[in-house]
Design an enzyme around this catalytic site. Structure first.
Site, PDB file in Angstrom:
ATOM      1  N   ARG A  26      33.984  38.868  40.107  1.00 46.58           N
ATOM      2  CA  ARG A  26      32.543  38.621  40.063  1.00 46.58           C
ATOM      3  C   ARG A  26      32.075  38.745  38.612  1.00 46.58           C
ATOM      4  O   ARG A  26      31.933  39.858  38.093  1.00 46.58           O
ATOM      5  CB  ARG A  26      31.807  39.616  40.960  1.00 46.58           C
ATOM      6  CG  ARG A  26      30.281  39.517  40.912  1.00 46.58           C
ATOM      7  CD  ARG A  26      29.675  40.446  41.938  1.00 46.58           C
ATOM      8  NE  ARG A  26      28.261  40.718  41.660  1.00 46.58           N
ATOM      9  CZ  ARG A  26      27.294  40.629  42.565  1.00 46.58           C
ATOM     10  NH1 ARG A  26      27.582  40.269  43.797  1.00 46.58           N
ATOM     11  NH2 ARG A  26      26.053  40.908  42.247  1.00 46.58           N
ATOM     12  N   ASP A  81      25.052  50.901  42.658  1.00 47.20           N
ATOM     13  CA  ASP A  81      25.281  50.010  41.536  1.00 47.20           C
ATOM     14  C   ASP A  81      23.937  49.548  40.984  1.00 47.20           C
ATOM     15  O   ASP A  81      22.882  50.062  41.366  1.00 47.20           O
ATOM     16  CB  ASP A  81      26.180  48.832  41.934  1.00 47.20           C
ATOM     17  CG  ASP A  81      25.591  47.984  43.049  1.00 47.20           C
ATOM     18  OD1 ASP A  81      24.385  48.093  43.332  1.00 47.20           O
ATOM     19  OD2 ASP A  81      26.351  47.186  43.641  1.00 47.20           O
TER      20      ASP A  81
END
Length: 537
Positions: free
Chosen positions: A166, A448
């Protein structure tokens, strides 16, 4: 170090951290230069579209299914490419930053896929950016030692874990490299370095270069990525269609363009996935001035509230109609030392995965190796020996534009505990992020950047609209400021001078984000320029 910036070249503007000599080669920088030459202008056009859309939303326009792409949605004949090797059975994916420890845990977890996250789970220090590329190259080459014990390690079952990278979203720059005197585009740096060094080795192993594409807002952004894929494959002499990409539907505009996104990427598509945190964040920041979009506290906005339920059911129906995988939401729970708390949290994880498998998802994600088996068990009950359930078309699902925006049907309140939790998580995460950690355990959850975005956006929204707690207390600037002071004081205890200075920086940044007059689109570019970019010069 300082470098002379040449016109139309990607150049180093920072000293290379350990291991960078094999990553930042002249040939790799040439490849990044070609990517920037070909696509920086295209991205500027997309960035302008984002700004224009934000202006329209601020003026009262609401997203809807596009009339100009109706033919794509109504044409039932097209399909995405067949699942690629290593991406046929995705019933369990594990996500985390590309660090050596995470690589050992993920590759030894028994999960089908490791989502190596250079975006939300990585604080983009120069050391982390290049260190992540070093780790990924070692993982692809089979140089990660899986014989040593690691926390939560499980025996590998079945096929080896497939790596899916990602890269950073388009909104993030990379100060360690410059292009035409400006920081390079983080998305092209992450994609380009990984693809250049690993595409051929992955093909030789029988898989390929696979990606998650974060923060997309439209099918034209998907088209841009598709053109990048074609360019990159042609540049290295790799057959088109080798790259595969999963698109997280984590922005509200993208939810109205799922079919179009699959269509633009159809030669390279491996499906869509649901992103709870980013999706909630996108909803708030898309309509910050509208009181109709004020949400209750985070814990109340579950995947079963009406607007989230509509979005995920539409995702499964859209994917399976086009032969694409649908991947569920990540379980962020991290097992702690309290057996009873662990049992309660694990039961919630099991319930979520059972619902996703029953809804037709082909797999789901977890954040910790100890959750892999729980996720697998629930999908095994539905899939049995099948690798997926692409044949389940969910033709019973019918979702209108109003269903995707039915925020007013979200039950829940804002409690004093929920307000304090947003303050605590925002400050703790930003403090850790400035310190170089992008995946942080806070209150038994792996948090996150997306979590911090939700927390600071909710705080701004509640203050801006004068929202009330369930006891009638108005959420004011003064109240949030006092809670930040209390959290700061608690975190200050026992810190070194350097750690205390970092906490001061984090506190100042969070106050700016939640008490300012306008809601910033992202906290990460602002924080990167102020606190991380200097380390890349």
């Amino acid at each position: 170090m300082s470098a002379t910036v040449l016109a139309n070249r990607v150049e180093l503007t920072a000293s290379g951290p350990a291991g960078s000599d094999d990553i930042l080669t002249a040939e790799a920088l040439d490849f990044l230069t070609d990517l920037h030459l070909a696509f920086v202008g295209r991205w500027e056009e997309e960035r302008l579209r984002r700004r224009e859309q934000a202006v329209r939303f601020a003026a009262g326009e609401r997203p809807d299914f596009l009339p100009e792409t109706r033919a794509i949605r109504e044409n039932g004949s097209w399909r995405v490419a067949s699942p690629a090797p290593g991406l046929i059975d995705r019933r369990v994916e594990i996500a985390g930053p590309p660090t050596p420890k995470m690589a050992v845990d993920a590759l030894g977890s028994g999960a089908a896929v490791w989502v190596a996250d250079l975006e939300d789970a990585t604080s983009p220090t120069w050391e982390n950016v290049i260190g992540g590329q070093v780790t990924l190259r070692e993982a692809v080459a089979g140089e990660i030692d899986l014989t040593e014990p690691a926390a939560g390690r499980r025996p590998i079952a079945g096929e080896p874990t497939t790596i899916v990278v990602r890269p950073r979203g388009w909104h993030l720059r990379e100060a360690g490299l410059s292009y035409c005197g400006q920081p390079a585009l983080g998305a092209l740096v992450d994609f380009g370095l990984y693809f250049f060094h690993n595409a051929w080795p992955l093909l030789e192993k029988g898989t390929g270069p696979y990606f998650y594409l974060p923060k997309l807002r439209s099918h034209t952004e998907a088209r841009l990525w598709n053109d990048i894929f074609c360019f990159a494959q042609d540049r290295l002499g790799i057959p088109r269609g080798t790259i595969r990409a999963t698109v997280p539907i984590e922005t509200v505009p993208a939810a109205f363009e799922m079919e179009e996104i699959l269509y633009e990427l159809r030669e390279h598509s491996s499906g869509l996935d649901a992103g709870r945190r980013d999706y909630i964040f996108s909803l708030i920041k898309s309509f910050p001035e509208d009181p109709a979009f004020v949400l209750p506290e985070r814990s109340a906005v579950t995947m079963t509230v009406p607007f989230m339920r509509a979005y995920t059911e539409l995702l499964v129906r859209t994917c399976h109609r086009r032969g694409a995988h649908a991947i569920g939401v990540m379980a962020a729970f991290i097992p702690g030392h309290d057996p009873e708390a662990n049992a309660r949290a694990l039961a919630r994880v099991r319930e979520d995965k059972r619902r996703e498998a029953g809804d037709g998802f082909d797999g789901s994600r977890v954040a910790h190796p100890e959750l892999v088996e729980t996720c697998r068990e629930e999908f095994d009950k539905v899939l049995g020996g099948r690798p997926n359930q692409l044949e389940r078309l969910r033709e019973d699902v019918s979702v209108e534009a109003a269903d995707l925006l039915a925020v007013d049907r979200t039950p829940g309140v804002i409690t004093a505990a929920g307000l304090r939790d947003d303050v605590a998580v925002a400050l703790r995460y930003v403090d850790a992020w400035i310190g170089g950690s992008g995946a942080v355990v806070i209150f038994d959850q792996i948090e996150d950047a997306a979590t911090a975005e939700v927390c600071r956006c909710q705080l701004w929204q509640w203050v801006h609209h004068g929202s009330r707690l369930d006891d009638g207390t108005v959420i004011t600037r003064e109240l949030v400021d006092s809670l930040l002071d209390a959290e700061h004081a608690a975190l200050r205890v026992g810190r070194t001078a350097a750690e205390a200075e970092r906490l001061e920086q984090a506190s100042e940044l969070v106050r700016c984000l939640v008490l300012g007059d306008r809601l910033r689109s992202f906290f990460t570019p602002h924080a990167y320029r102020r606190h991380l970019a200097e380390g890349s010069r």
